[in-house]
Design a protein around this motif. Structure first.
Motif, PDB file in Angstrom:
ATOM      1  N   GLY A   1       0.814  -1.216   0.000  1.00  0.00           N
ATOM      2  CA  GLY A   1       0.000   0.000   0.000  1.00  0.00           C
ATOM      3  C   GLY A   1       0.844   1.261   0.000  1.00  0.00           C
ATOM      4  O   GLY A   1       0.543   2.233  -0.697  1.00  0.00           O
ATOM      5  N   ARG A   2       1.919   1.261   0.781  1.00  0.00           N
ATOM      6  CA  ARG A   2       2.803   2.426   0.794  1.00  0.00           C
ATOM      7  C   ARG A   2       3.592   2.549  -0.501  1.00  0.00           C
ATOM      8  O   ARG A   2       3.921   3.664  -0.925  1.00  0.00           O
ATOM      9  CB  ARG A   2       3.748   2.337   1.987  1.00  0.00           C
ATOM     10  N   VAL A   3       3.901   1.438  -1.125  1.00  0.00           N
ATOM     11  CA  VAL A   3       4.584   1.492  -2.421  1.00  0.00           C
ATOM     12  C   VAL A   3       3.685   2.146  -3.466  1.00  0.00           C
ATOM     13  O   VAL A   3       4.164   2.892  -4.338  1.00  0.00           O
ATOM     14  CB  VAL A   3       5.010   0.077  -2.852  1.00  0.00           C
ATOM     15  N   LEU A   4       2.379   1.900  -3.399  1.00  0.00           N
ATOM     16  CA  LEU A   4       1.451   2.581  -4.308  1.00  0.00           C
ATOM     17  C   LEU A   4       1.500   4.090  -4.119  1.00  0.00           C
ATOM     18  O   LEU A   4       1.483   4.860  -5.099  1.00  0.00           O
ATOM     19  CB  LEU A   4       0.033   2.068  -4.089  1.00  0.00           C
ATOM     20  N   ALA A   5       1.555   4.555  -2.876  1.00  0.00           N
ATOM     21  CA  ALA A   5       1.653   5.992  -2.616  1.00  0.00           C
ATOM     22  C   ALA A   5       2.968   6.556  -3.133  1.00  0.00           C
ATOM     23  O   ALA A   5       3.006   7.668  -3.694  1.00  0.00           O
ATOM     24  CB  ALA A   5       1.506   6.262  -1.117  1.00  0.00           C
ATOM     25  N   VAL A   6       4.057   5.809  -2.981  1.00  0.00           N
ATOM     26  CA  VAL A   6       5.353   6.253  -3.506  1.00  0.00           C
ATOM     27  C   VAL A   6       5.317   6.348  -5.033  1.00  0.00           C
ATOM     28  O   VAL A   6       5.867   7.287  -5.631  1.00  0.00           O
ATOM     29  CB  VAL A   6       6.467   5.301  -3.032  1.00  0.00           C
ATOM     30  N   ALA A   7       4.663   5.398  -5.688  1.00  0.00           N
ATOM     31  CA  ALA A   7       4.560   5.434  -7.153  1.00  0.00           C
ATOM     32  C   ALA A   7       3.774   6.643  -7.626  1.00  0.00           C
ATOM     33  O   ALA A   7       4.164   7.322  -8.593  1.00  0.00           O
ATOM     34  CB  ALA A   7       3.902   4.147  -7.649  1.00  0.00           C
ATOM     35  N   ALA A   8       2.660   6.954  -6.939  1.00  0.00           N
ATOM     36  CA  ALA A   8       1.884   8.140  -7.313  1.00  0.00           C
ATOM     37  C   ALA A   8       2.672   9.416  -7.092  1.00  0.00           C
ATOM     38  O   ALA A   8       2.636  10.341  -7.925  1.00  0.00           O
ATOM     39  CB  ALA A   8       0.581   8.177  -6.514  1.00  0.00           C
ATOM     40  N   ALA A   9       3.413   9.487  -5.997  1.00  0.00           N
ATOM     41  CA  ALA A   9       4.227  10.678  -5.733  1.00  0.00           C
ATOM     42  C   ALA A   9       5.348  10.824  -6.755  1.00  0.00           C
ATOM     43  O   ALA A   9       5.666  11.940  -7.186  1.00  0.00           O
ATOM     44  CB  ALA A   9       4.798  10.604  -4.324  1.00  0.00           C
ATOM     45  N   SER A  10       5.953   9.717  -7.169  1.00  0.00           N
ATOM     46  CA  SER A  10       7.027   9.781  -8.169  1.00  0.00           C
ATOM     47  C   SER A  10       6.503  10.277  -9.511  1.00  0.00           C
ATOM     48  O   SER A  10       7.160  11.088 -10.186  1.00  0.00           O
ATOM     49  CB  SER A  10       7.672   8.401  -8.329  1.00  0.00           C
ATOM     50  N   LEU A  11       5.325   9.812  -9.902  1.00  0.00           N
ATOM     51  CA  LEU A  11       4.742  10.294 -11.157  1.00  0.00           C
ATOM     52  C   LEU A  11       4.402  11.782 -11.064  1.00  0.00           C
ATOM     53  O   LEU A  11       4.567  12.530 -12.038  1.00  0.00           O
ATOM     54  CB  LEU A  11       3.490   9.485 -11.493  1.00  0.00           C
ATOM     55  N   GLY A  12       3.926  12.236  -9.894  1.00  0.00           N
ATOM     56  CA  GLY A  12       3.673  13.662  -9.722  1.00  0.00           C
ATOM     57  C   GLY A  12       4.938  14.497  -9.843  1.00  0.00           C
ATOM     58  O   GLY A  12       4.922  15.571 -10.465  1.00  0.00           O
ATOM     59  N   LEU A  13       6.051  14.016  -9.284  1.00  0.00           N
ATOM     60  CA  LEU A  13       7.323  14.734  -9.416  1.00  0.00           C
ATOM     61  C   LEU A  13       7.779  14.795 -10.866  1.00  0.00           C
ATOM     62  O   LEU A  13       8.299  15.818 -11.331  1.00  0.00           O
ATOM     63  CB  LEU A  13       8.386  14.061  -8.556  1.00  0.00           C
ATOM     64  N   GLN A  14       7.581  13.708 -11.590  1.00  0.00           N
ATOM     65  CA  GLN A  14       7.942  13.714 -13.004  1.00  0.00           C
ATOM     66  C   GLN A  14       7.138  14.758 -13.779  1.00  0.00           C
ATOM     67  O   GLN A  14       7.699  15.504 -14.603  1.00  0.00           O
ATOM     68  CB  GLN A  14       7.696  12.331 -13.607  1.00  0.00           C
ATOM     69  N   CYS A  15       5.843  14.821 -13.528  1.00  0.00           N
ATOM     70  CA  CYS A  15       4.997  15.779 -14.248  1.00  0.00           C
ATOM     71  C   CYS A  15       5.386  17.218 -13.930  1.00  0.00           C
ATOM     72  O   CYS A  15       5.396  18.085 -14.817  1.00  0.00           O
ATOM     73  CB  CYS A  15       3.527  15.524 -13.927  1.00  0.00           C
ATOM     74  N   VAL A  16       5.697  17.507 -12.660  1.00  0.00           N
ATOM     75  CA  VAL A  16       6.154  18.857 -12.304  1.00  0.00           C
ATOM     76  C   VAL A  16       7.436  19.199 -13.044  1.00  0.00           C
ATOM     77  O   VAL A  16       7.619  20.306 -13.563  1.00  0.00           O
ATOM     78  CB  VAL A  16       6.340  18.970 -10.781  1.00  0.00           C
ATOM     79  N   TYR A  17       8.340  18.245 -13.113  1.00  0.00           N
ATOM     80  CA  TYR A  17       9.616  18.480 -13.805  1.00  0.00           C
ATOM     81  C   TYR A  17       9.393  18.735 -15.293  1.00  0.00           C
ATOM     82  O   TYR A  17      10.032  19.612 -15.884  1.00  0.00           O
ATOM     83  CB  TYR A  17      10.519  17.273 -13.585  1.00  0.00           C
TER      84      TYR A  17
END
Length: 587
Positions: free
Chosen positions: A423-439
């Motif tokens: 479950g926490r890995v899912l949250a990390v994956a969503a946060a990583s994709l958000g960082l990519q989009c901001v970049y």
């Protein structure tokens, strides 16, 4: 398949790996660059989003239906071969569509030679031949690079439409009768009568009216004649939409049909646990395809084989690799298990996901990640092109993302599983994709997107690892693949389809940068809410029937062994007593 036939599992795995490698390589040569080609033809962002969204939703519906039909009629190998041939042919049909602007190119001026530069600057099209070419100024370079995608961008009026022609005629009115009569002189300088000019003008007008009437009659009786009432850009949009829909109808059955036949073959050979190893070859093939296509196209001249743009090389590579896959598909091991019902398996998988709160949260996560990922898949190359990136930069950036995604289950999955729950890995994956989009929203140069691609290891690789673990927890024995397909359909087809529709209109209204910022905002909000929802969701302990059966079997075996031991000891005691009694009698 006969049971006495020798089964070579290693050969089957090698053929399956080669098939997945070639198919993924062929798709990666073209599909990541497809939206860039649509931009070159002249489609707007909203039109591109509608085309890609329709493509994903069609695959969502048609893939399982075609797989079930091919199994019902036992035509899996025929479906695979026909899909390879027809999808390659349908992709090449897109090359027959001319762009709306003859000067639109996607290569730099330095890539043009003198002859190509001259041809690209003076080559007339069928539509521009009907306008006054001398009234349109030609740039010195002869190449018009695509402009940046700005907010509130609307399609420019096309000169081939009837309204534009009428406007052009009103801006340059024909000379009046007095000017014509005054301009006609004889050799002595005396004015002639204008009686000769008037019949000629009336004759030309009658011929023009006759041509217009003939064109109107043809438009009423031709197929898709209603498209002639639209401007050129909308004609182009509907034509591309029809071709892409036909292309997806041909290519969608390929993956599901081949996977079903191969999995049932390995399951028949008691080697179904080794099926997941063939997925890595697909990621490696996609990385080789996108990187190799970008490198190849970057080395070509702007125009190849006359007036063909170099972006057509993506389509030729796709068709060539599809043809190369045909011999492998002819020997691909397939098996038909008539007892396995795929339709009921998918329905049962949906019920399993719906019945578990944590599985539902995982499904929502994959849906949102698919919608946000469609913004990256469809419009990242547009953003890179606006900041000076070429085919080489794009291909290497996408290849790095795929390689980092393939590295997670091999290098990091074991360490991450000890530190974080799925479950926490899912949250990390969503946060990583958000960082990519901001970049991506703040790119500044051709190579600027390269560092963010490493985060695909956590955004995509970690996501699908967590989804796999979730499938093992919620699925009953034998239903793991069906549950995995439910999640992949939610992300890769439903989420990507809805995200493509929404992303195209956001780019059309607000611009590329705000699309990535909006996707990042959605991912950030969800990765904050997801742990709270998981904490509130009740944890359901599913009964593991296989372990219960194993325990019952062990208990049964223990009781049987005790009974056998008691019987044996009793028999030995009886034998001893009989022997002792015999000895007493003899004495």
């Amino acid at each position: 398949m006969k049971r006495n036939k020798q089964i070579d599992v290693r050969r089957a795995l090698a053929l399956a790996g080669a098939f997945n490698f070639l198919c993924s390589c062929a798709r990666a040569c073209l599909l990541p660059f497809l939206t860039l080609y649509f931009r070159q033809l002249g489609l707007t962002a909203a039109m591109t989003g509608v085309v890609m969204g329709t493509k994903h939703l069609e695959a969502l519906v048609w893939s399982p239906v075609a797989s079930l039909l091919s199994k019902h009629y036992d035509k899996r190998r025929a479906v695979i071969n026909v899909s390879l041939v027809c999808s390659a042919a349908a992709a090449l049909v897109l090359l027959l569509i001319p762009p709306t602007d003859v000067h639109t190119q996607t290569c730099n001026v330095s890539d043009l030679s003198g002859g190509d530069l001259l041809r690209s600057s003076v080559a007339p099209s069928a539509s521009s031949a009907r306008t006054n070419i001398s009234a349109t100024p030609v740039s010195q370079s002869g190449v018009t690079l695509p402009a940046k995608t700005l907010a509130d961008t609307k399609s420019a009026p096309v000169s081939t439409s009837k309204s534009a022609l009428d406007q052009h005629d009103t801006s340059h009115p024909p000379p009046s009768q007095e000017s014509v009569s005054a301009a006609v002189h004889d050799s002595a300088g005396e004015p002639k009568t204008s009686s000769l000019a008037a019949p000629a003008r009336n004759k030309r007008s009658k011929e023009g009216d006759k041509i217009r009437e003939e064109e109107g009659k043809e438009g009423r009786y031709e197929f898709l004649g209603s498209l002639k009432a639209m401007d050129t850009q909308h004609q182009l949009f509907f034509l591309i939409l029809i071709i892409v829909s036909a292309w997806e109808a041909m290519s969608a059955p390929l993956e599901w049909t081949a996977d079903d036949g191969l999995y049932e073959y390995l399951d028949f050979a008691d080697a179904a646990d080794r099926y997941s190893g063939t997925r890595v070859w697909g990621l490696l093939g996609a990385a080789c395809g996108v990187g190799g296509a970008g490198l190849l196209v970057s080395q070509l001249r702007c125009l190849i084989a006359g007036q063909t743009p170099r972006s057509a090389a993506h389509f030729y590579c796709y068709a060539a690799l599809a043809a190369l896959t045909l011999p492998v598909a002819a020997y691909l091991p397939l098996y038909l298990n008539k007892k396995r019902d795929r339709a009921n398996g998918l329905l049962k998988a949906v019920q399993l996901v719906r019945g578990s709160p944590r599985a539902l949260l995982c499904a929502v996560t994959t849906l949102l990640v698919g919608a946000a990922g469609s913004a990256v898949d469809n419009f990242l190359l547009w953003q890179m092109q606006d900041h000076g990136s070429g085919e080489l930069h794009m291909g290497l950036s996408l290849a790095l993302a795929l390689l980092s995604q393939a590295a997670f289950p091999i290098l990091l999955a074991g360490r991450v599983s000890k530190l974080l729950s799925p479950g926490r890995v899912l949250a990390v994956a969503a946060a990583s994709l958000g960082l990519q989009c901001v970049y991506y929203s703040f790119l500044w140069g051709p190579w600027a997107a390269l560092p963010a691609q490493v985060l695909s290891c956590f955004s995509s690789g970690a996501l699908w690892w967590a989804v796999k673990v979730q499938c093992e927890e919620v699925a009953t024995p034998g239903a793991e693949r069906s549950v995995t397909r439910v999640y992949s359909a939610l992300s890769l087809h439903l989420g990507s389809g809805l995200g493509s529709f929404a992303g195209g209109f956001v780019v059309q209204r607000f611009g590329l940068a705000w699309l990535f910022r909006g996707a990042a905002a959605v991912m950030t909000v969800w990765c904050v809410c997801l742990p709270l929802l998981q904490w509130k969701a009740p944890r359901q302990h599913r009964i593991n029937y296989s372990r219960l059966l194993a325990a019952d079997a062990s208990e049964a075996s223990d009781s049987e062994s005790e009974q056998e031991r008691d019987w044996l000891e009793k028999a030995m005691e009886d034998d001893r007593s009989n022997n002792n009694h015999g000895r007493r009698v003899n004495h």
